[in-house]
Design an enzyme around this catalytic site. Structure first.
Site, PDB file in Angstrom:
ATOM      1  N   ASN A  35      10.895   8.469  -6.747  1.00  8.80           N
ATOM      2  CA  ASN A  35       9.891   8.836  -5.748  1.00  8.80           C
ATOM      3  C   ASN A  35      10.236  10.186  -5.137  1.00  8.80           C
ATOM      4  O   ASN A  35      10.021  11.194  -5.778  1.00  8.80           O
ATOM      5  CB  ASN A  35       9.677   7.735  -4.696  1.00  8.80           C
TER       6      ASN A  35
ATOM      7  N   SER B 194       0.992   7.463  -9.599  1.00 13.88           N
ATOM      8  CA  SER B 194       0.112   8.513 -10.124  1.00 13.88           C
ATOM      9  C   SER B 194       0.688   9.125 -11.399  1.00 13.88           C
ATOM     10  O   SER B 194       0.086  10.039 -11.975  1.00 13.88           O
ATOM     11  CB  SER B 194      -0.065   9.628  -9.089  1.00 13.88           C
TER      12      SER B 194
ATOM     13  N   THR C  85      10.982   8.534 -12.149  1.00 12.13           N
ATOM     14  CA  THR C  85      11.154   9.026 -10.783  1.00 12.13           C
ATOM     15  C   THR C  85      11.953   8.057  -9.929  1.00 12.13           C
ATOM     16  O   THR C  85      12.082   6.874 -10.277  1.00 12.13           O
ATOM     17  CB  THR C  85       9.763   9.235 -10.134  1.00 12.13           C
TER      18      THR C  85
ATOM     19  N   THR D 220      10.287  12.590  -9.483  1.00  5.90           N
ATOM     20  CA  THR D 220       9.714  12.535 -10.700  1.00  5.90           C
ATOM     21  C   THR D 220      10.161  13.731 -11.503  1.00  5.90           C
ATOM     22  O   THR D 220      10.228  14.818 -10.970  1.00  5.90           O
ATOM     23  CB  THR D 220       8.221  12.513 -10.477  1.00  5.90           C
TER      24      THR D 220
END
Ligand code: DON
Length: 586
Positions: A417, A469, A415, A397
């Protein structure tokens, strides 16, 4: 005798001095900052970068430069954002990407509108609920994190193109120009770049395609100060410039992605690529002490929980309890753990499941959660279950922030990840594939890479977007853009972004100090408050006395933020936790 006594006096004085010097040195040694803390201290400029006409804050100075040029030439914040995103895909391939996905929030003061572009990766059609469960019945982390199956269908190219088409003023080809130049002509490697490759070397070396990109032909490592060229990536970017999104999702690039999948047992097909569509969504909206908070809606959990935590904390006098005091951290941790417990139960892709967003973000539900908080004792997470926001239904990210002179603000987090995602480069196409499938819940109750627990709501289903998130966030004050922020950091994205907001709204820190200040984090499970260097030892002791477990770990997040003063002055705060971060304005 007198001489002797003078001598012995001198000797004693000397000894005292030596002892003092030694203890001073020893104390100094003990209090010497660790390397991580040193980096924070050296980078903490404290004073924000100031400008009037435009501001760009990204995690890489070359991307900042290119996006700023776009603003200077009359482009808007979306033009600059898409330019920065493609430039980051070249200069910071560990997280800047075209092989991943993300979210972009765009606020236009003129239209009085804030929109969210969801370009999160999707599960391929061939994905299935138990695809990461091994023969022993357990979730197979190697498969969900480092295999070809760990890759979701990438969304970045489609999302950035959509943003430009709907809200930008320049062509996709124009936005790609700097990225193509940087890939083709190369750039000088900063230490953070070569260090990152070194740390990921074992996994990158496993794939011939990744070895070819990240190591020299003789297998040796690139060093800081050398030039880094990415010819295959330049060709991929040129195909996008020439053919638009079809240059990625169809034709040669798609063929290369599918060939890579077939070589490594991955699931992404031509159909998956061709069918990928980004979505324009309504951001989550809340209000905190009179400020309007806009943040990312599902399939991210970020906006829902930032608003939920702020709603709970609004009932406490946070300005008065003070920045990073034990009392404030206790209240924050209690609010955070309740939100993350709810996340595990309720959050997922709203194209597939109902998320009780109104309930989670309602002031009444916050009141209920606030009332359950003991002001002086920690609640044991083991006794805490997800709450019930349903009765209130009726009614996280790399991140960059950009503001232009036309009243537009862009907050973007995207991102692959992990750093370097799956660590697998698409052979011949020169970019890394994400490993975002690990953000699904591989098995109910089994934590993902960030320790986050999930269940039914976030189970794997074909075409579904995995829960995120990522929390690109824009705060407005009396209808005007006020704060543009967000961060990387996995599960810590939500709490990092929350603290930047609170540092500005509650603690009145300038944007650089708000971004640099030491952070804390609680995510329900594990039941611990995670802290950065810089939280004082007596604060830690007080928290422990309240029943909290406190653990000091590595730095969290990297928030690139902009604050807009009431007279229109733009203040940029780049996060010193990433040494290449940069804020520039004009
Ligand atoms: O979408 C998410 O929540 C995660 N895949 C984000 C990963 C991340 O922030 C890694 N960065 N440091």
């Amino acid at each position: 005798m007198k001489e002797l006594s003078v001598f012995s006096h001198l000797l004693v004085t000397k000894l005292i001095c030596l002892t003092r010097a030694f203890s001073l040195w020893f104390a100094l040694l003990l209090s010497m900052p660790s390397l991580a803390q040193q980096a924070i201290l050296e980078g903490d400029r404290s004073v924000p970068v100031e400008a009037r006409n435009g501001m760009v804050v990204t995690s890489h100075y070359l991307a900042t430069d290119e996006a700023l040029k776009v603003l200077e030439q009359g482009g808007n914040a979306v033009d600059a954002a898409v330019t920065a995103a493609f430039a980051l895909a070249v200069t910071q391939p560990r997280s800047g990407n075209i092989g991943g996905g993300g979210f972009m929030l765009i606020s236009s003061e003129q239209q009085d509108e804030v929109v969210a572009i969801d370009y999160r990766e999707k599960a391929p059609a061939g994905a299935s609920r138990d695809m990461f469960i091994g023969a022993d019945g357990n979730a197979d982390e190697e498969l969900s994190r480092y295999s070809h199956k760990s890759a979701g269908v990438p969304g970045s190219v489609a999302g950035l193109a959509l943003a430009l088409e709907k809200y930008g003023t320049i062509s996709l080809a124009k936005a790609l120009e700097p990225a193509i130049r940087l890939a083709q002509e190369g750039f000088i490697i900063p230490a953070r770049f070569s260090d990152g490759i070194q740390r990921a070397a074992d996994r990158l070396q496993k794939h011939a395609s990744s070895r070819k990109v990240f190591f020299k032909p003789d297998g040796s490592s690139y060093q800081p100060g050398e030039r880094f060229l990415q010819q295959d990536l330049a060709e991929t970017l040129k195909r996008i410039a020439a053919q638009g999104v079809k240059g990625f999702y169809e034709g040669r690039t798609a063929d290369l992605i599918v060939a890579e999948m077939q070589r490594g047992g991955g699931l992404i097909t031509h159909e998956d690529l061709k069918n990928y569509r980004p979505a324009v969504r309504v951001p989550v909206h809340g209000n905190y002490r009179g400020y309007d908070i806009y943040s990312m809606s599902p399939p991210s959990s970020g906006g829902a929980h930032i608003v939920q935590i702020l709603n709970v904390l609004e009932g406490f006098p946070i300005s008065w309890t003070g920045h990073n005091s034990a009392q404030t951290i206790h209240l924050m941790a209690e609010a955070m753990k309740r939100a993350y417990a709810d996340r595990s139960e309720y959050l997922g892709d709203t194209d597939f499941i109902q998320v009780p967003l109104k309930g989670l973000t309602s002031k009444a539900y916050a009141q209920l959660q606030r009332d359950a908080i003991n002001r002086t004792r920690a609640t044991n997470s083991a006794t805490l279950r997800p709450g019930n926001p349903l009765p209130y239904e009726s009614d996280e990210t790399t991140h960059f922030s950009i503001v232009d002179r036309f009243g537009n603000a862009v907050s973007n987090t995207y991102t692959i990840n992990f750093s370097y995602g799956s660590h697998i480069v698409v052979e011949g196409a020169g970019f890394l594939l994400n490993n975002e499938m690990d953000d699904f819940s591989a098995k109910p109750g089994v934590p993902n890479a960030y320790g986050l627990i999930g269940g039914e709501a976030n189970k794997i289903e074909p075409h579904k977007r995995m829960l995120s998130s990522m929390s690109p966030t824009i705060v407005k004050k009396q209808g005007k853009n006020f704060l543009v922020t967000g961060s990387p950091g996995g599960s810590r994205i939500i709490t990092t972004t929350l603290q930047v907001l609170m540092n500005v709204i509650d603690h009145h820190l300038n944007i650089q100090a708000a971004v640099s200040a030491p952070r804390v984090h609680h995510q329900w499970l594990p039941d611990e408050i995670r802290i950065e260097e810089g939280i004082s030892p007596d604060t830690v002791r007080l928290l422990e006395e309240m029943g909290h477990k406190v653990v000091r770990k590595a730095a969290m997040g990297a928030s690139q933020s902009i604050l807009i003063g009431s007279d229109g002055t733009l203040y940029g705060g780049a996060d010193p936790r990433r040494s290449t971060s940069s804020a520039q304005g004009f």
